[in-house]
Design an enzyme around this catalytic site. Structure first.
Site, short mmCIF file in Angstrom:
data_model
loop_
_atom_site.label_atom_id
_atom_site.label_comp_id
_atom_site.label_asym_id
_atom_site.label_seq_id
_atom_site.Cartn_x
_atom_site.Cartn_y
_atom_site.Cartn_z
N ASP A 138 -55.01 13.10 41.73
CA ASP A 138 -54.26 12.48 40.63
C ASP A 138 -54.89 11.19 40.06
OD1 ASP A 138 -52.39 14.48 41.04
OD2 ASP A 138 -51.27 13.29 42.48
N ASP A 190 -54.38 8.22 40.96
CA ASP A 190 -53.29 7.28 40.70
C ASP A 190 -53.16 6.18 41.75
OD1 ASP A 190 -52.50 8.88 42.78
OD2 ASP A 190 -50.50 9.29 42.02
N GLY A 192 -51.00 15.22 49.77
CA GLY A 192 -51.61 16.39 49.13
C GLY A 192 -53.10 16.45 49.44
N THR A 212 -56.96 11.87 46.52
CA THR A 212 -55.95 12.61 45.76
C THR A 212 -56.56 13.01 44.42
OG1 THR A 212 -53.85 12.48 44.55
CG2 THR A 212 -54.93 10.41 44.96
N ARG A 227 -49.02 14.00 38.70
CA ARG A 227 -47.76 13.32 39.03
C ARG A 227 -47.37 12.39 37.89
NH1 ARG A 227 -47.70 12.15 45.44
NH2 ARG A 227 -45.68 13.14 45.44
N ARG A 230 -46.67 16.41 55.36
CA ARG A 230 -45.77 15.33 54.94
C ARG A 230 -44.75 15.17 56.05
NH1 ARG A 230 -47.36 14.54 49.54
NH2 ARG A 230 -47.98 16.45 48.51
N ASP A 246 -51.00 7.30 47.80
CA ASP A 246 -50.30 6.03 48.01
C ASP A 246 -49.22 6.12 49.09
OD1 ASP A 246 -48.85 7.62 46.35
OD2 ASP A 246 -48.46 6.10 44.83
N ARG A 266 -59.92 28.24 25.22
CA ARG A 266 -60.42 27.99 23.85
C ARG A 266 -60.99 29.29 23.26
NH1 ARG A 266 -62.11 23.83 20.74
NH2 ARG A 266 -61.64 22.19 22.22
P1 ATP Z 1 -50.41 12.71 47.15
O1 ATP Z 1 -50.01 11.66 46.16
O2 ATP Z 1 -51.77 13.24 46.89
O3 ATP Z 1 -49.40 13.77 47.37
P2 ATP Z 1 -49.53 10.91 49.22
O4 ATP Z 1 -50.26 10.30 50.37
O5 ATP Z 1 -48.99 9.96 48.19
O6 ATP Z 1 -50.53 11.97 48.58
P3 ATP Z 1 -46.88 11.40 50.26
O7 ATP Z 1 -46.17 12.66 50.57
O8 ATP Z 1 -46.23 10.43 49.35
O9 ATP Z 1 -48.33 11.83 49.76
O10 ATP Z 1 -47.14 10.62 51.65
C1 ATP Z 1 -47.76 11.27 52.75
C2 ATP Z 1 -47.07 10.86 54.03
O11 ATP Z 1 -47.22 9.45 54.25
C3 ATP Z 1 -45.56 11.09 54.08
O12 ATP Z 1 -45.19 12.40 54.37
C4 ATP Z 1 -45.16 10.13 55.20
O13 ATP Z 1 -45.37 10.71 56.47
C5 ATP Z 1 -46.11 8.96 54.99
N1 ATP Z 1 -45.39 7.91 54.26
C6 ATP Z 1 -45.03 7.90 52.95
N2 ATP Z 1 -44.31 6.79 52.64
C7 ATP Z 1 -44.22 6.09 53.79
C8 ATP Z 1 -43.58 4.85 54.14
N3 ATP Z 1 -42.89 4.13 53.26
N4 ATP Z 1 -43.69 4.43 55.42
C9 ATP Z 1 -44.36 5.13 56.33
N5 ATP Z 1 -44.96 6.32 56.07
C10 ATP Z 1 -44.90 6.80 54.83
#
Ligand code: ATP
Length: 319
Positions: free
Chosen positions: A127, A129, A11, A125, A171, A72, A103, A154
């Site tokens: 969030d 988190d 995101g 992010t 989230r 993503r 993450d 308000r």
């Molecule tokens: P936000 O929490 O702000 O949405 P994020 O980085 O957590 O951000 P995700 O969609 O969870 O968003 O992850 C972003 C991209 O990271 C995924 O689309 C994927 O390409 C890659 N990714 C996520 N998990 C894995 C994993 N286990 N191994 C390799 N790549 C990953």
């Protein structure tokens, strides 16, 4: 290290542009070339990679979103996808990569590091988190957007003697709800980390009305339940005129605040320093206003902790 890459993933968050700018400028300051990967891991696999110059990151420090685009990609979760990414990095002569994201994006950086390609994660992010940092890039801007909305709601809530439920993002984390709720003077803050009973909330709302309170604001984190469900349950329990506002994606936009720009500049520059020191597989963060870095695998294993003292304070101040 002669050439590094930078990408934004997951995101988008206000301040990501400021972080990319810091990476580019810090690297060039140290005579290292920088390549921008456009479209996150998806762009990496497809070789959507272009050289960035000092001027490429001019006039972006104040802009929300990310000019590198984000995406993503399910394919990147596979070994084949990751191998494709590494081939592209090698083809462009890139020796290290800065990954700005949440993450999930860290998991991608961790995978590349395990394949022997050094990556450093920068927490971006709204969030808040991500383990290994007290604050993430974008959180402060999102809070200011939420506060702006709460203040406006308000005004109308007090004019009509209404109870307002405001659903905010986050989230599975309650940070946005907690900080915005405390700063906005909410009567009740619902967060996933702490259970609350709707009946008990309803009793407090009724008591408030008995002592002359004209309106109430309830903040609910999306990780608890939908704002509409909370509104329905409050209405059933009190019969108060209840309105629901779901703030949604407005929280992800806007010009980053000073705090986010400064945080992004510090974290982006530190990520470059780590790569130049030959330290891949790290995640940078901020704790007690000092820069920290952890092994990215250890950082991911740490639990995200919400400031429970703030939660306690918010309850004490909203009696
Ligand atoms: P936000 O929490 O702000 O949405 P994020 O980085 O957590 O951000 P995700 O969609 O969870 O968003 O992850 C972003 C991209 O990271 C995924 O689309 C994927 O390409 C890659 N990714 C996520 N998990 C894995 C994993 N286990 N191994 C390799 N790549 C990953």
């Amino acid at each position: 290290m002669k050439r590094i890459g930078v990408l934004t993933s997951g995101g988008d968050a206000p301040g990501m542009n400021a972080a990319v700018r810091a990476v580019v400028r810090k690297a060039i300051y140290h005579n290292v070339e920088v390549y921008g990967v456009f479209g996150g891991y998806s762009g990496l696999m497809n070789g959507n990679i272009k050289k960035l110059e000092l001027g490429s990151v001019g006039d972006i420090i104040h802009r929300g979103g990310t000019f590198l685009y984000s995406a993503r990609s399910e394919e990147f979760k596979t070994k084949e996808g990751q191998q494709k990414g590494i081939e592209q990095l090698k083809k462009h002569g890139i020796d290290g990569l800065v990954v700005i994201g949440g993450d999930g994006s860290y998991m991608g950086a961790k995978a590349l590091t395990e394949h022997g390609f050094p990556c450093v994660g920068v927490p971006g992010t709204i969030d808040n988190d991500i383990p290994g940092t007290e604050f993430t890039i974008g959180f402060d801007t999102a809070l200011n957007t939420v506060i702006d909305a709460i203040d406006k709601i308000r005004d109308t809530a007090s004019s009509h003697e209404r109870t307002f439920v405001i659903e905010v993002m986050g989230r599975n984390a309650g940070d946005i709800a907690l900080w915005a709720g405390l700063a906005g003077g909410a009567e009740t803050i619902l967060i996933p980390e702490e259970k609350q009973d709707i009946k008990e909330i309803a009793e407090r709302l009724k008591k408030g009305q008995e002592r002359g309170k004209k309106h109430s604001i309830i903040i609910v984190a999306e990780g608890v339940m939908s704002g509409y469900e909370v509104g329905k349950q409050i209405k059933e329990a009190t019969d108060f005129d209840t309105r629901v506002t779901v703030l949604g994606h407005v929280q992800r936009g806007g010009s980053p605040t000073v705090n986010d720009r400064v945080l992004a500049s510090r974290l982006g520059a530190r990520a470059v320093e780590l790569l130049l020191e030959g330290k891949g597989g790290r995640a940078v963060g901020i704790e007690k206003n000092s820069l920290v870095d952890y092994d990215i695998i250890e950082a991911l294993a740490k639990p995200h902790t919400l400031d429970l003292d703030l939660y306690k304070l918010s309850k004490e101040l909203s009696i």
